[in-house]
Structures are given as structure tokens and as C-alpha cells.
Motif scaffolding. Structure first.
Motif, PDB file in Angstrom:
ATOM      1  N   ARG A 454      21.390 -12.045  10.697  1.00 12.89           N
ATOM      2  CA  ARG A 454      20.490 -10.905  10.855  1.00 12.89           C
ATOM      3  C   ARG A 454      19.510 -11.128  12.003  1.00 12.89           C
ATOM      4  O   ARG A 454      19.086 -12.253  12.282  1.00 12.89           O
ATOM      5  N   ILE A 455      19.144 -10.031  12.647  1.00 13.02           N
ATOM      6  CA  ILE A 455      18.115 -10.070  13.671  1.00 13.02           C
ATOM      7  C   ILE A 455      16.762  -9.891  12.995  1.00 13.02           C
ATOM      8  O   ILE A 455      16.546  -8.931  12.258  1.00 13.02           O
ATOM      9  N   LEU A 456      15.856 -10.825  13.226  1.00 13.12           N
ATOM     10  CA  LEU A 456      14.551 -10.821  12.560  1.00 13.12           C
ATOM     11  C   LEU A 456      13.543 -10.080  13.424  1.00 13.12           C
ATOM     12  O   LEU A 456      13.032 -10.633  14.404  1.00 13.12           O
ATOM     13  N   ARG A 457      13.258  -8.847  13.063  1.00 14.77           N
ATOM     14  CA  ARG A 457      12.267  -8.088  13.820  1.00 14.77           C
ATOM     15  C   ARG A 457      11.162  -7.523  12.930  1.00 14.77           C
ATOM     16  O   ARG A 457      10.252  -6.866  13.423  1.00 14.77           O
ATOM     17  N   SER A 458      11.223  -7.803  11.637  1.00 14.30           N
ATOM     18  CA  SER A 458      10.244  -7.239  10.715  1.00 14.30           C
ATOM     19  C   SER A 458      10.065  -8.156   9.512  1.00 14.30           C
ATOM     20  O   SER A 458      10.992  -8.881   9.124  1.00 14.30           O
ATOM     21  N   ALA A 459       8.855  -8.114   8.947  1.00 19.40           N
ATOM     22  CA  ALA A 459       8.614  -8.833   7.693  1.00 19.40           C
ATOM     23  C   ALA A 459       9.302  -8.140   6.527  1.00 19.40           C
ATOM     24  O   ALA A 459       9.490  -8.737   5.459  1.00 19.40           O
ATOM     25  N   THR A 460       9.696  -6.889   6.726  1.00 19.40           N
ATOM     26  CA  THR A 460      10.439  -6.136   5.708  1.00 19.40           C
ATOM     27  C   THR A 460      11.922  -6.369   5.923  1.00 19.40           C
ATOM     28  O   THR A 460      12.494  -5.940   6.935  1.00 19.40           O
ATOM     29  N   GLU A 461      12.549  -7.069   5.009  1.00 18.37           N
ATOM     30  CA  GLU A 461      13.931  -7.505   5.185  1.00 18.37           C
ATOM     31  C   GLU A 461      14.876  -6.355   5.497  1.00 18.37           C
ATOM     32  O   GLU A 461      15.793  -6.480   6.312  1.00 18.37           O
ATOM     33  N   SER A 462      14.671  -5.201   4.861  1.00 15.77           N
ATOM     34  CA  SER A 462      15.595  -4.075   5.054  1.00 15.77           C
ATOM     35  C   SER A 462      15.536  -3.513   6.476  1.00 15.77           C
ATOM     36  O   SER A 462      16.430  -2.767   6.884  1.00 15.77           O
ATOM     37  N   ASN A 463      14.505  -3.861   7.230  1.00 13.46           N
ATOM     38  CA  ASN A 463      14.401  -3.400   8.622  1.00 13.46           C
ATOM     39  C   ASN A 463      15.098  -4.328   9.612  1.00 13.46           C
ATOM     40  O   ASN A 463      15.111  -4.052  10.815  1.00 13.46           O
ATOM     41  N   ASN A 464      15.669  -5.413   9.115  1.00  9.80           N
ATOM     42  CA  ASN A 464      16.317  -6.389   9.988  1.00  9.80           C
ATOM     43  C   ASN A 464      17.815  -6.140  10.039  1.00  9.80           C
ATOM     44  O   ASN A 464      18.498  -6.253   9.015  1.00  9.80           O
ATOM     45  N   PRO A 465      18.348  -5.768  11.214  1.00  8.47           N
ATOM     46  CA  PRO A 465      19.762  -5.384  11.314  1.00  8.47           C
ATOM     47  C   PRO A 465      20.708  -6.516  10.912  1.00  8.47           C
ATOM     48  O   PRO A 465      20.513  -7.672  11.304  1.00  8.47           O
ATOM     49  N   ALA A 466      21.716  -6.168  10.125  1.00 10.55           N
ATOM     50  CA  ALA A 466      22.741  -7.132   9.745  1.00 10.55           C
ATOM     51  C   ALA A 466      23.656  -7.401  10.931  1.00 10.55           C
ATOM     52  O   ALA A 466      23.841  -6.549  11.802  1.00 10.55           O
ATOM     53  N   PRO A 467      24.244  -8.585  11.010  1.00 13.89           N
ATOM     54  CA  PRO A 467      25.120  -8.913  12.135  1.00 13.89           C
ATOM     55  C   PRO A 467      26.361  -8.032  12.150  1.00 13.89           C
ATOM     56  O   PRO A 467      26.934  -7.721  11.115  1.00 13.89           O
ATOM     57  N   SER A 468      26.749  -7.615  13.342  1.00 10.61           N
ATOM     58  CA  SER A 468      27.969  -6.810  13.495  1.00 10.61           C
ATOM     59  C   SER A 468      28.379  -6.819  14.956  1.00 10.61           C
ATOM     60  O   SER A 468      27.557  -7.057  15.852  1.00 10.61           O
ATOM     61  N   ASN A 469      29.639  -6.526  15.200  1.00 12.68           N
ATOM     62  CA  ASN A 469      30.115  -6.423  16.579  1.00 12.68           C
ATOM     63  C   ASN A 469      29.446  -5.271  17.308  1.00 12.68           C
ATOM     64  O   ASN A 469      29.256  -5.319  18.529  1.00 12.68           O
ATOM     65  N   ALA A 470      29.088  -4.216  16.589  1.00 14.38           N
ATOM     66  CA  ALA A 470      28.428  -3.069  17.220  1.00 14.38           C
ATOM     67  C   ALA A 470      27.109  -3.483  17.853  1.00 14.38           C
ATOM     68  O   ALA A 470      26.682  -2.899  18.859  1.00 14.38           O
ATOM     69  N   ILE A 471      26.459  -4.486  17.276  1.00 15.65           N
ATOM     70  CA  ILE A 471      25.202  -4.998  17.821  1.00 15.65           C
ATOM     71  C   ILE A 471      25.456  -6.090  18.851  1.00 15.65           C
ATOM     72  O   ILE A 471      24.906  -6.073  19.953  1.00 15.65           O
ATOM     73  N   PHE A 472      26.294  -7.041  18.507  1.00 12.20           N
ATOM     74  CA  PHE A 472      26.400  -8.256  19.296  1.00 12.20           C
ATOM     75  C   PHE A 472      27.382  -8.178  20.466  1.00 12.20           C
ATOM     76  O   PHE A 472      27.261  -8.951  21.413  1.00 12.20           O
ATOM     77  N   VAL A 473      28.349  -7.300  20.417  1.00 11.24           N
ATOM     78  CA  VAL A 473      29.350  -7.239  21.486  1.00 11.24           C
ATOM     79  C   VAL A 473      29.040  -6.036  22.375  1.00 11.24           C
ATOM     80  O   VAL A 473      29.386  -4.900  22.058  1.00 11.24           O
ATOM     81  N   VAL A 474      28.353  -6.305  23.464  1.00  7.09           N
ATOM     82  CA  VAL A 474      27.965  -5.246  24.390  1.00  7.09           C
ATOM     83  C   VAL A 474      29.187  -4.812  25.196  1.00  7.09           C
ATOM     84  O   VAL A 474      29.893  -5.670  25.742  1.00  7.09           O
ATOM     85  N   PRO A 475      29.472  -3.513  25.280  1.00  6.52           N
ATOM     86  CA  PRO A 475      30.653  -3.055  26.027  1.00  6.52           C
ATOM     87  C   PRO A 475      30.580  -3.453  27.497  1.00  6.52           C
ATOM     88  O   PRO A 475      29.498  -3.483  28.100  1.00  6.52           O
ATOM     89  N   LEU A 476      31.734  -3.758  28.069  1.00  7.11           N
ATOM     90  CA  LEU A 476      31.785  -4.069  29.495  1.00  7.11           C
ATOM     91  C   LEU A 476      31.269  -2.886  30.305  1.00  7.11           C
ATOM     92  O   LEU A 476      31.476  -1.736  29.922  1.00  7.11           O
TER      93      LEU A 476
END
Length: 484
Positions: A454-476
Motif C-alpha cells: 500500500r501507498i502510505l499517504r494518510s493516517a486513515t488506512e482506507s485512504n491508502n491505495p492498495a497495490p495494483s498494476n494500475a498504480i505501479f505500471v505507468v503506460p509507455l
């Protein structure tokens, strides 16, 4: 790669003039030097290498996008509002909408600039080959070694940005690796092959830099008293031997090669123990309240020198910007979790908090890139790209599959940040230590991508995006896909 990119040395000369001259790089004004003249002398090759370093400061690369801005937003470092009149296109990036016209364009710029500089590295490497007679001392090997390391570093960051989650799919075809100055598109290689090429370049660079004076004389962050060339001074502003070793540790850990990562990190740590990159002393950070060394400059293995760095603070972090856009960590995450929670290893007395997070009204603002009061200091130009603290964290994470064995490395780092020891090390505590150490330097998105967490951007856990290719794999970028 964009087929419109052209490597033309006279244009590089103009770029040097436009960017301003850094005296410690010995780049002197010139505008009528032909390519043939540049590659016929040691000074010419030094100018070509210096030009690459200066161009790393471009806003599409480490002057903005890959350090303080684009990738830090992707890494959840900043609390981004939704009002586009204030925040412009940043809300789209916070939502990982890479397909908007604006962000497609920005990502194109980053890709094209990186590969243009890779071509410049290859131009230098091809033209220097076999010309040892032009050079004094070990400068032939040092120039070649730095150019190879720069080529590896740029490829690595394109892999980390546009490549797969390596731990999940190291065989995915992702980016090309250019080892010549060809303008024809090279094939997209599997991520594992790209890593192999990067490490090959770094290993050769280490051999070439084995005579780097940084190993015996330190970084020498000053000009020679006799007025001679600065080329072998200001070594922390170049990919010196230990910076290349630290980069090899970072790459090896990313590839899951823990034994190699540990060995490289330990070599840098031993150099620090011998006084090459000493931990910043307490007085320099918190003993001079009006003029602290917020970047912990003695610990920086490699930094860019950017004469306009103070503008970065004014453009993004200065609290006087309010009510306009300002980049800062969510207050709850900062005070309750990163620095305020003993379970995460946080402590508000941490030097990294006291020096860099300055209270104003009810919030804290990030001051790492604020100028020191004493003008003209080299520290006011430095944008860190590699630092000693990361080597301790890599050593802790990589020496075995049991994090408990690495707690001593984290505790050594913490003692030099003014906070107590951890009794044990967990993945969560290690992650927070990375955040405290590397915030604002463009490494957090790559940390979460490497760990696939998860990406840690908030003290509120539900606001922290779960890992996924949509987030981590930037299109060429479009400019790459359209030419294939």
C-alpha cells in the motif's frame, strides 16, 4: 524512443549556457566549439560530461519530476486537494489517471529527456574509446566510468517508472536499453534483462573508478587553492566510486539480489566509518537553529548542483504560498504515525523532523530545500539523489531473510538521528524509516512499487491505495509506442 531526438553537440553547448554555469563543474562559457574540437581534448570530454550532469537538473527529470514533484505525488507524499483552480492537474495524478492529455505529455517529456541524455552518454563513450593519450592521470577511466554510471542510472529510473512490479513479473518486456548512439528504436527488453544490463554497466563503472580520489581524499567539496581544475573535486556532485556502489546496492535490492545489495551497502558504510561520508553532527542540524544543514550534506553520496534550488522551496513548500497550493504531508500521518507513533519508530525529536518540518500555526511545513541563511554555500544548491542513510536501510533489509538480523543497522542510523533504538524490526517499521529518511527525494513511489505494498499517504488506512498494476505500471509514452 522518439525518432525526433537528435544528438547535436552544439545544441548541448547552448544548453550549458542557458542553464547557468556551476563553477564546481568547471563549465566555462563557450558557443563556437565544434563537435570535432570537443572530442579532441581532455577538457572537451570534461565539458561534455559536465553538460550531462547539468541537464539532469531539467524539470522533466531530477530538477522537478523525479525528485520533488511528480513521483512524490505518485508516492503519496503530499496531501493533494480536489480544487483544480488551486491544484491544477495534480488531482488526476493522485488518482493515478496517467491517461489524461496533460500527464501523457509530462510522462513523454520525462522519457524523451532521459533517453536524450542516454544518447549523450553513448556519444561520449563511443568518441572517447581508445583516446587514452589525450588524458592526464586517471581521468580517462574516471570520465568513462561516470558516463557508464549515468547511463545505468537513467535506464534504472525509466525501468522503475515504466516497468513492471519486478517482484511479481520480472519477465515483462518494458523498456529498451541503449548502448550506442543509434536513433533507431531498440527492442523492449524483459525487466530482468534491463536489470542485468544496468548492473553490467555499474560493475564496469566501479572498475573504471577504482582510482577515484574520493577513496583516499574524500569528497573535497571545495575548489583547489592553486586555482587548478575542479574536475577531481566536489566528488559528491558526481557519480563517484561510492555513489556508483550505492546505486548498485539500490539496483540489486530492487532486483531481489539481497546478498549483492548487502555487500555493496556494506562497502559504502565502511567508507563512512572511515570518514569519507560521515554522519552529520548534531550541532550542524539542530545546534544552529537559524541555519541548519537540512539535507545532512556530509552524508550525501551523490547530489545534483542546482543554482535555482531555492526556487523549488518557494514554488512547492513555502507556507507563505497559502492559500495557494503547497506540498506537505497530511498532518495526521506526519504527527500521529510517521514521527509521532512509537509503534512505527516515530519520535518528534528526530532530527529529520526537527530540522525539516517547521511548525506554522496549526501545521508543519517541509523545509528540506529552504536555503541556509549563509548565502553562497554549496549546500544551498544540492538536490540529493543518493545518501548514506539509505545504505543502512538497504543493509538492514538485505543481509538475510530475517529482518531481526538487520535491526542493528537501523539503530545505528536512528542514533545518528537523535532517537532511541528499536527492539525489533518489522516490514512496517522499516518502511517508515525509509519515509523519514528519503521524503522529498523522489524515492517513495519506487519503495512501495518494489515492496508491492500500500501507498502510505494518510493516517486513515482506507485512504491508502492498495497495490495494483494500475498504480505501479505507468503506460509507455505515446512517443515510444507510436514508433513501434
Amino acid at each position: 524512443m522518439n525518432m525526433n531526438i537528435r544528438l547535436w553537440i552544439p545544441m548541448l553547448c547552448l544548453a550549458l549556457l542557458a542553464s547557468g554555469c556551476n563553477s564546481w563543474l568547471d563549465v566555462k562559457p563557450y558557443d563556437q566549439i565544434s563537435e570535432d574540437e570537443l572530442i579532441r581534448s581532455e577538457e572537451g570530454f570534461q565539458k561534455l560530461l559536465n553538460g550531462i550532469y547539468i541537464d539532469l537538473n531539467d524539470g522533466a527529470l531530477y530538477g522537478k519530476a523525479l525528485t520533488v514533484e511528480m513521483v512524490e505525488i505518485m508516492g503519496g507524499a503530499y496531501e493533494i486537494g480536489s480544487n483544480t483552480l488551486v491544484w491544477g492537474n495534480y488531482p488526476d495524478l493522485q488518482k493515478y489517471n496517467y491517461g489524461t492529455e496533460y500527464w501523457r505529455g509530462r510522462l513523454d517529456e520525462t522519457w524523451n529527456k532521459a533517453y536524450a541524455l542516454i544518447l549523450n552518454c553513448n556519444k561520449l563513450l563511443e568518441n572517447i574509446e581508445g583516446k587514452q593519450e589525450l588524458f592526464t592521470g586517471d581521468n580517462y577511466n574516471i570520465i568513462r566510468g561516470e558516463a557508464l554510471a549515468l547511463r545505468a542510472m537513467l535506464h534504472f529510473d525509466m525501468l522503475r517508472l515504466f516497468g513492471p512490479v519486478y517482484a511479481a513479473d520480472s519477465k515483462m518486456a518494458c523498456i529498451p536499453y541503449y548502448t550506442s548512439q543509434t536513433l533507431s528504436p531498440e527492442p523492449l527488453l524483459p525487466a530482468s534483462q534491463v536489470i542485468g544490463n544496468i548492473l553490467t554497466d555499474l560493475k564496469e563503472a566501479r572498475i573504471l573508478l577504482s582510482g577515484d580520489p574520493v577513496q583516499t581524499l574524500g569528497t573535497r567539496m571545495y575548489s583547489p587553492a592553486d586555482g587548478s581544475s575542479n574536475f577531481l573535486h566536489y566528488r559528491a556532485l558526481r557519480l563517484n566510486y561510492y555513489a556508483v556502489t550505492g546505486l548498485a546496492a539500490r539496483v540489486s535490492l530492487y532486483a531481489g539480489q539481497k546478498a549483492e545489495a548487502f555487500a555493496y551497502a556494506r562497502e559504502v558504510i565502511r567508507a563512512a566509518d572511515n570518514g569519507i561520508f560521515p554522519f552529520i553532527d548534531r550541532f550542524s542540524v539542530i545546534g544552529t537553529s537559524g541555519d541548519p544543514d537540512r539535507i545532512f550534506s556530509t552524508e550525501v553520496l551523490f547530489a545534483l548542483s542546482n543554482n535555482n534550488r531555492g526556487q523549488i522551496f518557494k514554488d512547492y513548500y513555502d507556507p507563505s504560498r497559502l492559500p495557494n497550493m503547497i506540498f506537505r504531508m497530511e498532518t495526521g500521518l506526519l504527527e500521529q504515525t510517521v514521527f509521532g507513533d512509537t509503534e512505527t519508530g516515530g519520535n518528534l525529536d528526530d532530527y529529520r523532523c526537527r530540522a525539516n518540518w517547521i511548525s506554522s500555526a496549526s501545521a508543519r511545513y517541509f523545509h528540506k530545500y529552504a536555503d541556509m541563511e549563509e548565502t553562497g554555500r554549496i549546500e544551498n544548491t544540492m538536490i540529493p539523489l543518493l545518501r548514506l542513510g539509505e545504505m543502512y536501510l538497504i543493509a538492514a533489509e538485505s543481509q538475510s531473510d530475517n529482518l531481526a538480523a538487520g535491526v542493528s543497522y537501523v539503530n545505528t542510523l536512528r542514533r545518528n538521528r537523535g532517537v532511541g533504538n528499536l527492539s525489533n524490526l518489522t516490514p512496517e517499521r522499516l518502511q517508515y524509516e525509509y519515509i523519514r529518511e528519503l521524503y522529498g527525494e523522489g524515492q517513495l513511489f519506487f519503495l512501495y512499487k518494489r515492496m508491492n505494498t500500500r501507498i502510505l499517504r494518510s493516517a486513515t488506512e482506507s485512504n491508502n491505495p492498495a497495490p495494483s498494476n494500475a498504480i505501479f505500471v505507468v503506460p509507455l509514452p505515446d512517443t515510444e509506442t507510436e514508433n513501434r
